[in-house]
Design a protein around this motif. Structure first.
Motif, PDB file in Angstrom:
ATOM      1  N   LEU A 186       1.422  12.322   6.633  1.00 61.21           N
ATOM      2  CA  LEU A 186       0.657  11.184   6.116  1.00 61.21           C
ATOM      3  C   LEU A 186       1.520   9.927   6.061  1.00 61.21           C
ATOM      4  CD1 LEU A 186      -1.904  10.075   4.696  1.00 61.21           C
ATOM      5  CD2 LEU A 186      -0.893  10.856   2.537  1.00 61.21           C
ATOM      6  N   TYR A 187       1.018   8.835   6.596  1.00 57.99           N
ATOM      7  CA  TYR A 187       1.697   7.550   6.434  1.00 57.99           C
ATOM      8  C   TYR A 187       0.625   6.461   6.302  1.00 57.99           C
ATOM      9  CZ  TYR A 187       0.795   7.486  11.480  1.00 57.99           C
ATOM     10  OH  TYR A 187       0.206   7.561  12.722  1.00 57.99           O
ATOM     11  N   PRO A 188       0.956   5.362   5.605  1.00 53.12           N
ATOM     12  CA  PRO A 188      -0.027   4.334   5.298  1.00 53.12           C
ATOM     13  C   PRO A 188      -0.336   3.436   6.499  1.00 53.12           C
ATOM     14  CG  PRO A 188       2.077   3.707   4.397  1.00 53.12           C
ATOM     15  CD  PRO A 188       2.257   5.077   4.973  1.00 53.12           C
ATOM     16  N   LYS A 232       0.811  -1.209   0.000  1.00 49.09           N
ATOM     17  CA  LYS A 232       0.000   0.000   0.000  1.00 49.09           C
ATOM     18  C   LYS A 232       0.858   1.278   0.000  1.00 49.09           C
ATOM     19  CE  LYS A 232      -4.263  -1.556   0.114  1.00 49.09           C
ATOM     20  NZ  LYS A 232      -5.245  -1.200  -0.929  1.00 49.09           N
ATOM     21  N   HIS A 233       2.160   1.134   0.285  1.00 46.24           N
ATOM     22  CA  HIS A 233       3.020   2.313   0.398  1.00 46.24           C
ATOM     23  C   HIS A 233       2.997   3.169  -0.870  1.00 46.24           C
ATOM     24  CE1 HIS A 233       5.663   0.030   3.580  1.00 46.24           C
ATOM     25  NE2 HIS A 233       4.403   0.150   3.924  1.00 46.24           N
ATOM     26  N   GLY A 234       3.190   2.513  -1.998  1.00 43.71           N
ATOM     27  CA  GLY A 234       3.240   3.248  -3.257  1.00 43.71           C
ATOM     28  C   GLY A 234       1.932   3.955  -3.567  1.00 43.71           C
ATOM     29  N   LEU A 255       9.974   4.990   4.561  1.00 47.89           N
ATOM     30  CA  LEU A 255       9.821   4.480   3.212  1.00 47.89           C
ATOM     31  C   LEU A 255       9.180   5.504   2.283  1.00 47.89           C
ATOM     32  CD1 LEU A 255       8.642   0.847   4.007  1.00 47.89           C
ATOM     33  CD2 LEU A 255      10.688   1.473   2.734  1.00 47.89           C
ATOM     34  N   LEU A 256       8.217   6.246   2.801  1.00 49.06           N
ATOM     35  CA  LEU A 256       7.523   7.200   1.959  1.00 49.06           C
ATOM     36  C   LEU A 256       8.342   8.452   1.702  1.00 49.06           C
ATOM     37  CD1 LEU A 256       3.870   6.905   3.282  1.00 49.06           C
ATOM     38  CD2 LEU A 256       4.784   6.075   1.135  1.00 49.06           C
ATOM     39  N   ASP A 257       9.383   8.671   2.552  1.00 48.52           N
ATOM     40  CA  ASP A 257      10.287   9.802   2.335  1.00 48.52           C
ATOM     41  C   ASP A 257       9.533  11.128   2.258  1.00 48.52           C
ATOM     42  OD1 ASP A 257      12.654  10.893  -0.175  1.00 48.52           O
ATOM     43  OD2 ASP A 257      12.740  11.021   2.029  1.00 48.52           O
ATOM     44  N   PHE A 258       8.638  11.304   3.214  1.00 48.97           N
ATOM     45  CA  PHE A 258       7.863  12.542   3.232  1.00 48.97           C
ATOM     46  C   PHE A 258       8.709  13.689   3.779  1.00 48.97           C
ATOM     47  CE2 PHE A 258       3.958   9.776   3.454  1.00 48.97           C
ATOM     48  CZ  PHE A 258       3.621  10.032   2.160  1.00 48.97           C
ATOM     49  N   ARG A 289       1.656   7.093  -1.505  1.00 49.32           N
ATOM     50  CA  ARG A 289       2.556   8.115  -2.030  1.00 49.32           C
ATOM     51  C   ARG A 289       1.947   8.776  -3.264  1.00 49.32           C
ATOM     52  NH1 ARG A 289       6.486   5.036  -3.317  1.00 49.32           N
ATOM     53  NH2 ARG A 289       7.645   5.167  -1.357  1.00 49.32           N
ATOM     54  N   LEU A 290       1.355   7.939  -4.145  1.00 46.23           N
ATOM     55  CA  LEU A 290       0.788   8.441  -5.397  1.00 46.23           C
ATOM     56  C   LEU A 290      -0.417   9.342  -5.142  1.00 46.23           C
ATOM     57  CD1 LEU A 290       0.633   8.329  -8.527  1.00 46.23           C
ATOM     58  CD2 LEU A 290      -0.868   6.338  -8.254  1.00 46.23           C
TER      59      LEU A 290
END
Length: 664
Positions: free
Chosen positions: A624-626, A599-601, A661-664, A604-605
């Motif tokens: 925001l994080y999943p 769900k990470h990608g 992982l999301l590199d926010f 991000r999208l």
């Protein structure tokens, strides 16, 4: 005139007449030998070409130009007899006798039997189709076979050998194999002065078609026209379509013609027409289980075949009941496979358009009455070697006075008020509920979190409030993907199309459903039957979000135990992510109730889209994080891990990892 000159002329003409009389007498005396010679040549040629015995019991003239042949048979060596006939009575062309050969002008054939037998890999007819050893090898490096040239040769050979008169009595043909039997019986076939008349009975396994054939033929001009009628009230049904294509095709009457043909520059162009009355079609991919009925369909065709080229010319006109359209289609495969298709209509009275739609194909549109004019234009181009370059344009235009006067089976405007909505699965109704305030799970759009609304719009249809129901670029991409996959892998649907599909149509992916969906969307959007605001509100209240979970309020409670107005950004994006496959909601979580890494990608999208469009702030985006916390019924179905302390520990670790992982 000098009497001596006159006497000489008389003598010369007398000699010529005497010569011709002598020639005629000799021909009469020796015509039997000419016939025997011709028969011997034919028999020798056939037996040299095929491993078979070709027998003619007797052949003789019965008068000046009439011949009778009896006891004819064609028997392959060591195999069952392929063909027999009792007698052939023929009238011979007198001119052909002078040429030293026999050409038949009239044929009377009685009691003929063609029997094809297949037992295992052994047949009594296969040798007829084997290539001759002296045949030149096919050039696989150059151009392919020119089917235009081949068909032209077949047409010319067939027409040039048509006798002036034909009278066949009791013609029979059969094919017998281990799993198939075909019997054709023709009590008579008559052709006289270009008129053709016949009666045919065809039994294919258990299917029997009784037909009457009538037509005309002009061999010199390469013209033929014919009509095929059902001889009984069962009509004519095509065999093997069910077994081979899982489809059924039947009709009452068929008319066909070849009006002209021209072979020039290695291309064959044919012109003619065809018409079918009371056509019945049934195929799952066309209209599911329903029969499609077309009262009258016709085509005036112009077709060209050449080297690596197959074209249906734009002069071709197709008619379905009262609606007419010009069709252009081409397939070229010289260097790469290129397909072009164009459909164009003149202005059609709107009432004729809706009344011409085949019954069983567009159930919701049946019975509509309208005023005004409609015009359709479609262009499609694809190079199969570069599917990403698909070109597709489709426009349905209406005149200013176009208006729906009366709805038929379905009132499309029903979604403006409270209506009953039935959910179908595999073609069967599973649940019916009201869409409106009387339903406690109904939520007005202003009571649904803007985060959910914006996430859905960002993911499903960003241009919903600006387009007219269709996203042409998405549709072109869907066509390319479907061609590449060879199936309906992607639909290119807008929210308008998804709404129409859910409210009015079955969930089966058929050609008819997509066309009906497009027409209903066009009516809603272009005639302003329903506002965008109302369409989106209905959509949010009927779409599926899990097991017996329909609408935003039901989904909010099922997953998070809260009202739809209380959803945060992460929860909204999660609900958006499962819209394409709501029945697979469990796959989004592990056994502790944590969102899986795949769900990470997606987060991000969609989060990025929402930030760029100003739908969430930079701060919301950075925070925001999943991850979501499950409550309500969903938790009982998803969380199966026994050690709750481990759940809390793993969840914390998961949250830290996802931020990274999301590199926010």
């Amino acid at each position: 005139m000098d009497h001596r000159l006159r006497n000489r002329l008389i003598a010369v003409f007398g000699g010529i007449i005497a010569f011709f009389l002598l020639l005629i007498v000799l021909l009469f005396v020796f015509r039997g030998r000419v016939l025997d010679y011709t028969i011997d040549r034919v028999v020798t040629r056939v037996e040299n070409k095929y491993p078979a015995d070709f027998n003619i019991g007797s052949a003789e003239f019965t008068d000046w130009t009439s011949v009778v042949l009896t006891d004819i048979s064609f028997v392959p060596h060591g195999l069952d007899t392929l063909f027999t006939t009792d007698s052939v009575n023929a009238t011979v062309s007198f001119r052909s006798i002078f040429a030293g050969r026999v050409v038949f002008k009239r044929l009377e054939v009685a009691n003929s039997y063609l029997t094809a037998v297949k037992s295992g890999d052994k047949t009594n007819f296969g040798f007829l189709f084997k290539k001759e050893e002296t045949q030149e090898p096919v050039d696989t490096t150059g151009e392919g076979r020119n089917y235009g040239e081949l068909l032209n040769r077949v047409i010319e050979t067939a027409f040039e050998n048509v006798p002036d008169q034909v009278d066949f009595r009791n013609l029979n043909a059969s094919y017998v194999s281990t799993n198939r039997t075909i019997d054709v019986k023709m009590p008579y076939l008559r052709m006289d002065d270009g008129e053709i008349d016949s009666q045919v009975s065809v039994r294919t396994d258990s299917l029997v078609n009784n037909m009457r054939v009538h037509g005309t033929i002009d061999p010199r001009a390469y013209r033929i026209a014919g009509s095929l009628y059902g001889f009984d009230n069962r009509g004519i049904r095509l065999p093997y379509v069910k077994n081979k294509f899982d489809a059924e095709v039947a009709f009452d009457t068929a008319h066909f013609s070849l009006d002209s043909k021209e072979f020039r520059n290695e291309r064959l162009t044919m012109r003619g027409s065809a018409m079918v009355n009371d056509l019945i079609l049934n195929h799952e991919k066309l209209a599911g289980e329903d029969d499609i009925h077309v009262e009258e369909s016709a085509v005036d065709y112009v077709v060209t075949l050449g080297p690596n080229l197959y074209v249906i010319d734009s002069l071709t006109e197709v008619r379905v009941n009262k609606a007419k359209a010009n069709i252009y289609a081409s397939y070229q495969n010289e260097d790469s496979k290129v397909i072009d298709l164009m459909v164009k209509t003149e202005q059609i009275p709107a009432n004729d358009f809706f009344q011409s739609l085949p019954t069983g194909l567009f159930e919701n549109l049946e019975g509509i009455k309208a005023q005004g004019q409609l015009q359709y234009d479609m262009k499609f181009h694809v190079n199969m070697d570069s599917l990403k370059q698909v070109a597709f344009d489709s426009d349905l235009d209406a005149s200013e006075d176009f208006k729906i006067l009366e709805w038929g089976n379905t009132n499309i405007e029903k979604i403006n008020g409270t209506f009953m909505h039935t959910v179908y699965e595999y073609g069967k109704p599973v649940r019916t509920f009201p869409v409106g305030p009387s339903n406690p799970f109904y939520s007005p759009i202003n009571q649904i979190s803007p985060h959910l609304r914006n996430a859905i719009l960002s993911a499903e249809d960003a241009g919903f409030y600006s387009h007219n129901g269709f996203h042409e670029e998405a549709f072109r991409q869907a066509i390319a993907e479907n061609l590449e996959e060879g199936e309906f892998a992607r639909g290119g649907s807008t929210i308008s199309m998804q709404l129409v599909k859910n409210v009015f149509l079955s969930r089966k992916k058929t050609v008819a459903r997509k066309v009906e969906e497009a027409i209903i969307v066009w009516l809603i959007e272009n005639q302003d039957l329903v506002s965008k605001h109302r369409m989106f509100e209905v959509y949010l209240n009927i779409i599926e979000w899990g097991p017996d979970v329909y609408g935003a309020k039901d989904a909010s409670r099922f997953y998070f135990g809260k009202q739809p107005s209380e959803l945060n950004v992460a929860e909204a994006i999660f609900l958006t992510s499962i819209i394409p496959s709501p029945k697979r909601f469990r796959a989004s979580f592990d056994s502790y109730g944590n969102l899986r890494s795949h769900k990470h990608g997606y987060y991000r999208l969609i989060g990025g889209h929402m930030r760029r469009r100003g739908l969430i702030t930079q701060e919301e985006y950075e925070n925001l994080y999943p991850n979501v916390r499950l409550y309500g019924r969903a938790r009982d179905l998803i969380v199966t891990a026994q050690d709750t302390s481990v759940v809390e520990e793993d969840t914390t670790q998961y949250e830290l990892e996802t931020i990274d992982l999301l590199d926010f």
